[in-house]
Design a protein around this motif. Structure first.
Motif, PDB file in Angstrom:
ATOM      1  N   LEU A   1      10.009 -19.291   8.571  1.00  0.00           N
ATOM      2  CA  LEU A   1       9.460 -18.501   7.466  1.00  0.00           C
ATOM      3  C   LEU A   1       9.984 -19.016   6.128  1.00  0.00           C
ATOM      4  CD1 LEU A   1       7.792 -16.137   6.433  1.00  0.00           C
ATOM      5  CD2 LEU A   1       9.769 -14.650   6.792  1.00  0.00           C
ATOM      6  N   ARG A   2      11.257 -19.342   6.078  1.00  0.00           N
ATOM      7  CA  ARG A   2      11.830 -19.869   4.833  1.00  0.00           C
ATOM      8  C   ARG A   2      11.109 -21.143   4.402  1.00  0.00           C
ATOM      9  NH1 ARG A   2      18.145 -21.732   3.677  1.00  0.00           N
ATOM     10  NH2 ARG A   2      17.786 -22.322   1.493  1.00  0.00           N
ATOM     11  N   GLU A   3      10.769 -21.983   5.353  1.00  0.00           N
ATOM     12  CA  GLU A   3      10.093 -23.248   5.024  1.00  0.00           C
ATOM     13  C   GLU A   3       8.683 -23.018   4.508  1.00  0.00           C
ATOM     14  OE1 GLU A   3      10.348 -25.409   8.658  1.00  0.00           O
ATOM     15  OE2 GLU A   3      12.521 -25.763   8.485  1.00  0.00           O
ATOM     16  N   GLU A   4       8.082 -21.870   4.837  1.00  0.00           N
ATOM     17  CA  GLU A   4       6.734 -21.558   4.347  1.00  0.00           C
ATOM     18  C   GLU A   4       6.739 -21.117   2.883  1.00  0.00           C
ATOM     19  OE1 GLU A   4       3.827 -21.899   5.557  1.00  0.00           O
ATOM     20  OE2 GLU A   4       4.075 -22.173   7.717  1.00  0.00           O
ATOM     21  N   MET A   5       7.866 -20.582   2.410  1.00  0.00           N
ATOM     22  CA  MET A   5       7.924 -20.055   1.049  1.00  0.00           C
ATOM     23  C   MET A   5       8.021 -21.195   0.039  1.00  0.00           C
ATOM     24  SD  MET A   5       7.709 -17.026   2.137  1.00  0.00           S
ATOM     25  CE  MET A   5       7.765 -16.101   0.614  1.00  0.00           C
TER      26      MET A   5
ATOM     27  N   HIS B   1      17.635 -11.858   3.151  1.00  0.00           N
ATOM     28  CA  HIS B   1      18.704 -12.366   2.286  1.00  0.00           C
ATOM     29  C   HIS B   1      19.633 -13.321   3.027  1.00  0.00           C
ATOM     30  CE1 HIS B   1      18.185 -10.306  -1.567  1.00  0.00           C
ATOM     31  NE2 HIS B   1      17.599  -9.353  -0.858  1.00  0.00           N
ATOM     32  N   GLU B   2      19.907 -13.018   4.268  1.00  0.00           N
ATOM     33  CA  GLU B   2      20.793 -13.864   5.059  1.00  0.00           C
ATOM     34  C   GLU B   2      20.273 -15.289   5.162  1.00  0.00           C
ATOM     35  OE1 GLU B   2      21.924 -14.153   9.776  1.00  0.00           O
ATOM     36  OE2 GLU B   2      21.766 -12.155   8.879  1.00  0.00           O
ATOM     37  N   HIS B   3      18.952 -15.430   5.253  1.00  0.00           N
ATOM     38  CA  HIS B   3      18.343 -16.760   5.401  1.00  0.00           C
ATOM     39  C   HIS B   3      17.843 -17.325   4.073  1.00  0.00           C
ATOM     40  CE1 HIS B   3      18.422 -16.873   9.837  1.00  0.00           C
ATOM     41  NE2 HIS B   3      18.265 -15.558   9.757  1.00  0.00           N
ATOM     42  N   GLY B   4      18.167 -16.646   2.953  1.00  0.00           N
ATOM     43  CA  GLY B   4      17.808 -17.177   1.644  1.00  0.00           C
ATOM     44  C   GLY B   4      16.321 -17.165   1.363  1.00  0.00           C
ATOM     45  N   ILE B   5      15.595 -16.245   1.986  1.00  0.00           N
ATOM     46  CA  ILE B   5      14.146 -16.185   1.795  1.00  0.00           C
ATOM     47  C   ILE B   5      13.797 -15.346   0.575  1.00  0.00           C
ATOM     48  CG2 ILE B   5      11.962 -15.499   2.863  1.00  0.00           C
ATOM     49  CD1 ILE B   5      13.364 -15.903   5.593  1.00  0.00           C
ATOM     50  N   ALA B   6      14.498 -14.241   0.393  1.00  0.00           N
ATOM     51  CA  ALA B   6      14.263 -13.355  -0.751  1.00  0.00           C
ATOM     52  C   ALA B   6      15.303 -13.601  -1.823  1.00  0.00           C
ATOM     53  CB  ALA B   6      14.304 -11.897  -0.305  1.00  0.00           C
ATOM     54  N   ASP B   7      14.890 -13.360  -3.089  1.00  0.00           N
ATOM     55  CA  ASP B   7      15.825 -13.491  -4.202  1.00  0.00           C
ATOM     56  C   ASP B   7      15.647 -12.294  -5.138  1.00  0.00           C
ATOM     57  OD1 ASP B   7      13.514 -13.953  -5.749  1.00  0.00           O
ATOM     58  OD2 ASP B   7      13.716 -16.134  -5.579  1.00  0.00           O
ATOM     59  N   GLY B   8      16.263 -12.361  -6.294  1.00  0.00           N
ATOM     60  CA  GLY B   8      16.232 -11.243  -7.231  1.00  0.00           C
ATOM     61  C   GLY B   8      14.871 -10.962  -7.817  1.00  0.00           C
ATOM     62  N   ASN B   9      13.906 -11.862  -7.647  1.00  0.00           N
ATOM     63  CA  ASN B   9      12.560 -11.655  -8.175  1.00  0.00           C
ATOM     64  C   ASN B   9      11.557 -11.264  -7.095  1.00  0.00           C
ATOM     65  OD1 ASN B   9      13.226 -12.340 -10.896  1.00  0.00           O
ATOM     66  ND2 ASN B   9      13.243 -14.508 -10.300  1.00  0.00           N
ATOM     67  N   SER B  10      12.016 -11.185  -5.847  1.00  0.00           N
ATOM     68  CA  SER B  10      11.113 -10.843  -4.749  1.00  0.00           C
ATOM     69  C   SER B  10      10.777  -9.356  -4.778  1.00  0.00           C
ATOM     70  CB  SER B  10      11.757 -11.205  -3.405  1.00  0.00           C
ATOM     71  OG  SER B  10      12.042 -12.587  -3.331  1.00  0.00           O
ATOM     72  N   ARG B  11       9.672  -8.991  -4.111  1.00  0.00           N
ATOM     73  CA  ARG B  11       9.248  -7.594  -4.019  1.00  0.00           C
ATOM     74  C   ARG B  11       9.005  -7.241  -2.560  1.00  0.00           C
ATOM     75  NH1 ARG B  11       5.300  -9.556  -8.755  1.00  0.00           N
ATOM     76  NH2 ARG B  11       7.031 -10.031 -10.153  1.00  0.00           N
ATOM     77  N   ILE B  12       9.362  -6.010  -2.195  1.00  0.00           N
ATOM     78  CA  ILE B  12       9.070  -5.541  -0.845  1.00  0.00           C
ATOM     79  C   ILE B  12       8.198  -4.289  -0.926  1.00  0.00           C
ATOM     80  CG2 ILE B  12      11.188  -6.514   0.117  1.00  0.00           C
ATOM     81  CD1 ILE B  12      12.296  -3.613   0.232  1.00  0.00           C
ATOM     82  N   VAL B  13       7.286  -4.179   0.037  1.00  0.00           N
ATOM     83  CA  VAL B  13       6.403  -3.020   0.132  1.00  0.00           C
ATOM     84  C   VAL B  13       6.755  -2.291   1.420  1.00  0.00           C
ATOM     85  CG1 VAL B  13       4.019  -2.212   0.158  1.00  0.00           C
ATOM     86  CG2 VAL B  13       4.600  -4.360  -1.000  1.00  0.00           C
ATOM     87  N   VAL B  14       7.041  -1.000   1.321  1.00  0.00           N
ATOM     88  CA  VAL B  14       7.368  -0.219   2.511  1.00  0.00           C
ATOM     89  C   VAL B  14       6.375   0.922   2.666  1.00  0.00           C
ATOM     90  CG1 VAL B  14       9.799  -0.835   2.570  1.00  0.00           C
ATOM     91  CG2 VAL B  14       9.095   1.121   1.220  1.00  0.00           C
TER      92      VAL B  14
END
Length: 484
Positions: free
Chosen positions: A104-108, A133-146
């Motif tokens: 997944l990280r490689e897709e971003m 976060h553990e895999h460095g996929i999300a950062d401070g500019n990412s958004r999550i929808v719940v």
């Protein structure tokens, strides 16, 4: 009337639970319609992520089938569907393990808006947030929808907020309630705050009462096990109906700004008065004509969970003290409809020989079906023979205004997903707002559980239990008829 389409920035949107029912029915069809409208940039990609071991080609085939099923044929064509499908990727992933996260990280990609849609059970929110976060996929500019349910009481809602807050700031969290994406719901704010006609009258001096109705014809079969742990209060009132009440009752925000709007909604929730036991009616639909009743659908012959609820709610502030809000929602009712009806007070004195003493003006906002606005006013009945009055509607159908068949009205998910990409949180719930709603709802639920009350049985295809009618009759009022 032609709506404007404003493109968003290029994005990578990851749908956790990308093979699930919500993704198939709502998320993927909504994204396709935004692509068709020219709002989704060419560089954007949609990445399905789920435990199912399938190839990218198989995922694309599933998405094609979903869009074919849930988007009208008049609103899709083979060329655009093929072009949209090319934007899809897929990663088989274990939400609680290690599989798939590196892929997944490689897709971003750098320079894109990164959004993550948690279309999964709330029990997985924490594990997914931690691994992003553990895999460095999300950062401070990412958004999550719940998605809801966001907790089942105040304690679990606080725990869920705390879990998400360990990895994301409040500005990154988008708690979605699809009711807020409906055009008519958003028009509540436009009607009030963009028209001097209504706002001066929007208070207890001029409004007698407000009715909010969300009626469904469907049963709970297929999701009975989940619903029996929830019920109408948790499933509908604490979130959907609460949001509608807030938009009606809130004070004008200083600006159409996410936190300004949500600050005013929060004030309404905190001003809600405790609901007395006699102002609550709960019901369960009974068996009829060979069709199962609620307890059969829930698989629980001793269930005390409500499939219907009606409440009389008061707001303790200067604007609304003395104006009751009547809320009702239920399954297996007469018709599928969602509406808000604002009943204005009658004229203090009628100069006409009207046996009813003058009837009230009623503003009806229809959310579904046939979205639109209707204002009932009194006029002279045509013809000779004196001044006879009759009530007529001034009707505005969104279908007529925005398209011949109404299908030009964007689905709620279309608007909300694009707002996530824009970074606009106005139509999403804030953490303190969710907790305040639970703080109001919990004592109501605890009350009937302590009293061990059983819901009233009601016949399917009706308006609900007879006791719900009495909730208004004792106040000299009556419910609006439930009809499409």
């Amino acid at each position: 009337m032609v709506s404007r389409t404003i493109p968003v920035d290029p994005f990578d949107l990851v749908i956790f639970g990308g093979t699930g029912d919500l993704a198939r029915r709502k998320i993927l069809p909504s994204l396709y319609r935004r692509f068709l409208a020219g709002q989704m940039p060419e560089e954007s990609r949609i990445i399905g992520a789920a435990r199912t071991e399938i190839s990218v080609e198989e995922y694309r085939a599933m998405a094609r089938d979903s869009i074919t099923e849930f988007v009208p044929s008049s609103k899709r064509d083979a060329a655009s569907l093929t072009a949209f499908i090319d934007h899809l990727r897929y990663v088989a992933i274990d939400a609680t393990g290690t599989q798939g996260w590196q892929e997944l990280r490689e897709e971003m990609r750098e320079g894109m808006v990164h959004a993550f849609y948690f279309s999964v059970a709330p029990s997985l929110f924490g594990a997914i947030a931690e691994r992003l976060h553990e895999h460095g996929i999300a950062d401070g500019n990412s958004r999550i929808v719940v998605e809801k349910p966001f907790g089942k009481d105040l304690k679990t809602a606080r725990a869920l907020n705390a879990t998400l807050a360990e990895h994301f700031t409040e500005q990154q969290i988008y708690r979605i309630d699809h009711y807020l994406g409906k055009e008519t719901v958003q028009n509540l704010m436009a009607i009030r705050f963009a028209n001097i006609l209504f706002e001066p009258l929007w208070k207890t001096e001029y409004i007698d009462h407000v009715q909010i109705t969300v009626a469904e014809t469907v049963a709970v079969d297929g999701r009975g096990a989940y619903y029996d742990t929830s019920g109408a209060m948790r499933d509908m009132v604490q979130n959907h109906l609460m949001q509608l009440l807030c938009l009606i009752a809130m004070e004008p925000p200083y600006h159409f700004d996410p936190d300004a709007v949500r600050d005013e909604k929060l004030k309404v929730i905190r001003a809600l008065e405790p609901v007395r036991p006699e102002d609550i009616v709960r019901g369960q639909y009974a068996p009829k004509n060979g069709k199962a009743g609620y307890r059969d659908d829930a698989g629980n012959p001793d269930s005390r969970t409500e499939s219907y609820i009606a409440l009389k709610v008061g707001i303790a502030n200067w604007r609304w003290k003395g104006t009751p809000f009547y809320l009702r929602t239920g399954k297996r009712l007469r018709a599928r409809t969602s509406e808000i009806a604002i009943y204005f007070r009658r004229p203090p004195h009628s100069i006409f020989d009207d046996p009813e003493g003058g009837r009230e003006n009623v503003l009806v906002i229809r959310l579904q079906p046939n979205e639109g606005i209707n204002l009932k006013v009194m006029i002279k009945e045509p013809g000779p023979g004196g001044m006879r009055l009759t009530q007529v509607p001034l009707d505005m159908s969104f279908a007529q205004a925005l398209g011949p068949d109404g299908s030009d009205i964007p689905d709620a998910y279309e608007r909300l997903i694009m707002d996530v990409i824009r970074g606009n949180q106005t139509l999403f719930m804030r953490g303190d707002e969710v907790e305040a709603a639970w703080a109001w709802a919990d004592p109501i639920i605890e009350g009937w559980e302590t009293r061990q009350e059983r819901p009233h049985a009601y016949e399917p295809g009706t308006s609900g239990p007879e006791d719900a009618l009495m909730l208004l009759h004792r106040d000299g009022r009556r419910w609006r008829e439930i009809k499409e």
